[in-house]
Motif scaffolding. Structure first.
Motif, short mmCIF file in Angstrom:
data_model
loop_
_atom_site.label_atom_id
_atom_site.label_comp_id
_atom_site.label_asym_id
_atom_site.label_seq_id
_atom_site.Cartn_x
_atom_site.Cartn_y
_atom_site.Cartn_z
N MET A 113 0.85 -1.19 0.00
CA MET A 113 0.00 0.00 0.00
C MET A 113 0.89 1.24 0.00
SD MET A 113 -3.27 -0.74 -0.01
CE MET A 113 -3.89 0.90 0.31
N CYS A 114 0.44 2.23 -0.72
CA CYS A 114 1.14 3.51 -0.76
C CYS A 114 0.07 4.60 -0.75
CB CYS A 114 2.00 3.61 -2.01
SG CYS A 114 2.86 5.19 -2.23
N TRP A 115 0.31 5.63 0.03
CA TRP A 115 -0.59 6.77 0.07
C TRP A 115 0.18 8.00 -0.35
CZ3 TRP A 115 -0.12 3.03 3.72
CH2 TRP A 115 -1.23 2.24 3.98
N VAL A 116 -0.36 8.73 -1.32
CA VAL A 116 0.25 9.98 -1.76
C VAL A 116 -0.76 11.07 -1.41
CG1 VAL A 116 1.20 11.28 -3.70
CG2 VAL A 116 1.40 8.78 -3.66
N THR A 117 -0.31 12.08 -0.69
CA THR A 117 -1.23 13.10 -0.21
C THR A 117 -1.01 14.42 -0.92
OG1 THR A 117 0.14 14.08 1.53
CG2 THR A 117 -0.99 12.02 2.06
N ASP A 118 -2.03 15.24 -0.86
CA ASP A 118 -1.92 16.60 -1.39
C ASP A 118 -1.22 17.50 -0.38
OD1 ASP A 118 -2.32 18.16 -3.63
OD2 ASP A 118 -4.25 18.94 -2.96
N LEU A 119 -0.88 16.94 0.78
CA LEU A 119 -0.19 17.65 1.84
C LEU A 119 1.31 17.39 1.72
CD1 LEU A 119 -2.44 16.29 4.72
CD2 LEU A 119 -2.77 18.42 3.50
N ASP A 120 2.12 18.31 2.25
CA ASP A 120 3.53 17.97 2.34
C ASP A 120 3.74 17.14 3.60
OD1 ASP A 120 3.91 19.69 4.59
OD2 ASP A 120 4.61 21.34 3.34
N ALA A 121 4.93 16.62 3.79
CA ALA A 121 5.20 15.68 4.89
C ALA A 121 4.94 16.30 6.26
CB ALA A 121 6.63 15.16 4.80
N ARG A 122 5.29 17.56 6.45
CA ARG A 122 5.07 18.22 7.74
C ARG A 122 3.57 18.38 8.02
NH1 ARG A 122 7.78 21.12 11.53
NH2 ARG A 122 9.73 21.13 10.40
N GLU A 123 2.81 18.79 7.01
CA GLU A 123 1.35 18.94 7.19
C GLU A 123 0.71 17.59 7.51
OE1 GLU A 123 -0.14 22.42 4.20
OE2 GLU A 123 0.88 20.69 3.26
N LEU A 124 1.14 16.54 6.81
CA LEU A 124 0.60 15.21 7.07
C LEU A 124 0.95 14.78 8.49
CD1 LEU A 124 -0.81 12.59 6.26
CD2 LEU A 124 1.40 11.80 5.36
N HIS A 125 2.16 15.07 8.92
CA HIS A 125 2.60 14.73 10.28
C HIS A 125 1.65 15.38 11.29
CE1 HIS A 125 6.37 14.06 13.00
NE2 HIS A 125 5.25 13.75 13.64
N ARG A 126 1.35 16.65 11.10
CA ARG A 126 0.45 17.37 11.99
C ARG A 126 -0.93 16.71 12.04
NH1 ARG A 126 -3.39 20.41 10.95
NH2 ARG A 126 -2.75 20.90 8.83
N VAL A 127 -1.47 16.35 10.87
CA VAL A 127 -2.79 15.71 10.80
C VAL A 127 -2.77 14.37 11.54
CG1 VAL A 127 -4.45 14.64 9.22
CG2 VAL A 127 -3.51 16.89 8.68
N VAL A 128 -1.73 13.57 11.33
CA VAL A 128 -1.65 12.27 11.99
C VAL A 128 -1.60 12.44 13.50
CG1 VAL A 128 -0.22 10.21 12.35
CG2 VAL A 128 -0.65 11.04 10.03
N VAL A 129 -0.79 13.38 13.99
CA VAL A 129 -0.70 13.60 15.44
C VAL A 129 -2.05 14.05 15.98
CG1 VAL A 129 0.36 15.04 17.24
CG2 VAL A 129 1.79 14.01 15.45
N GLU A 130 -2.74 14.94 15.28
CA GLU A 130 -4.07 15.37 15.74
C GLU A 130 -5.03 14.19 15.82
OE1 GLU A 130 -5.07 18.42 12.91
OE2 GLU A 130 -4.00 19.97 14.03
N LEU A 131 -4.97 13.28 14.85
CA LEU A 131 -5.85 12.11 14.86
C LEU A 131 -5.48 11.14 15.98
CD1 LEU A 131 -6.22 11.55 11.03
CD2 LEU A 131 -7.99 12.34 12.62
N VAL A 132 -4.19 10.99 16.27
CA VAL A 132 -3.75 10.13 17.38
C VAL A 132 -4.24 10.71 18.70
CG1 VAL A 132 -1.73 9.35 18.69
CG2 VAL A 132 -1.79 9.08 16.21
N VAL A 133 -4.15 12.03 18.85
CA VAL A 133 -4.63 12.68 20.07
C VAL A 133 -6.14 12.45 20.22
CG1 VAL A 133 -5.02 14.92 21.18
CG2 VAL A 133 -2.77 14.37 20.22
N GLU A 134 -6.89 12.59 19.14
CA GLU A 134 -8.34 12.32 19.18
C GLU A 134 -8.62 10.88 19.58
OE1 GLU A 134 -10.58 13.40 15.67
OE2 GLU A 134 -9.53 15.33 15.54
N LEU A 135 -7.86 9.95 19.02
CA LEU A 135 -8.02 8.54 19.34
C LEU A 135 -7.74 8.29 20.82
CD1 LEU A 135 -8.45 5.61 18.25
CD2 LEU A 135 -6.00 5.56 17.81
N MET A 136 -6.68 8.88 21.33
CA MET A 136 -6.33 8.71 22.73
C MET A 136 -7.39 9.36 23.63
SD MET A 136 -2.23 9.28 22.44
CE MET A 136 -1.83 8.97 24.15
#
Length: 182
Positions: A113-136
């Motif tokens: 699997m590969c995911w290519v985003t319209d975000l740059d790596a830093r923006e994607l990192h921010r989104v992932v951390v926000e989602l992990v915080v929501e999950l927690m």
């Protein structure tokens, strides 16, 4: 005039993917060490593959907690919580900004699997951390003790996602493909 065809370099028509920006890329344009894709559109897109560890975004100690707390659904292709689940959450949150490439039937690309985003790596990192915080936050809301909930809420109020991402990326040294876990 057509270019000469070099045997063995043909790219099958079905191996092309539409990127979120509207451009196309070949599945072989993405390799395991890649975190960014310099696109013909002029932007740089974040690239994530199934074998990239979740510690790309959060420390191993948090990954361990997530692996213990989150049980993938029956029949899930990935038996343990990991990057595919995180990217599934991102895809659910930002469906127009992600192209998911299923290469599980293509043995020539090196990833399933590969995911290519319209975000740059830093923006994607921010989104992932926000989602992990929501999950927690959701998980803690089911805690049996009120003190656990209160303590987590206090920590959450003091947590700055942007600062965390900046410090974590600096510690991980994302300038090359050989970063190490913290």
């Amino acid at each position: 005039m057509t270019e000469p065809r070099v045997p063995g370099t043909e790219q099958a028509d079905d191996d092309w993917v539409d990127l979120p920006c509207g451009e196309q890329a070949h599945m072989k344009d993405f390799d395991m060490g890649m975190r960014n894709y310099a696109c013909a559109c002029g932007d740089t897109h974040a690239v994530v593959m199934d074998m990239h560890p979740p510690s790309r975004w959060v420390p191993e100690s948090i990954v361990d907690v997530l692996k213990d707390a989150v049980e993938p659904a029956d029949g899930d292709d990935f038996e343990e919580f990991g990057t595919p689940h995180l990217m599934g959450a991102v895809l659910e949150e930002l469906p127009e900004d992600i192209t998911a490439i299923d290469a599980s039937e293509n043995g020539s690309v090196g990833y399933a699997m590969c995911w290519v985003t319209d975000l740059d790596a830093r923006e994607l990192h921010r989104v992932v951390v926000e989602l992990v915080v929501e999950l927690m936050d959701h998980a803690v809301s089911h805690a049996e003790t009120e003190s656990s909930k209160t303590e987590f809420q206090e920590q959450l109020e003091a947590f700055d996602v942007e600062e965390f991402v900046a410090v974590y990326r600096e510690q991980r040294d994302f300038e090359d493909e050989y970063d190490t876990a913290v």
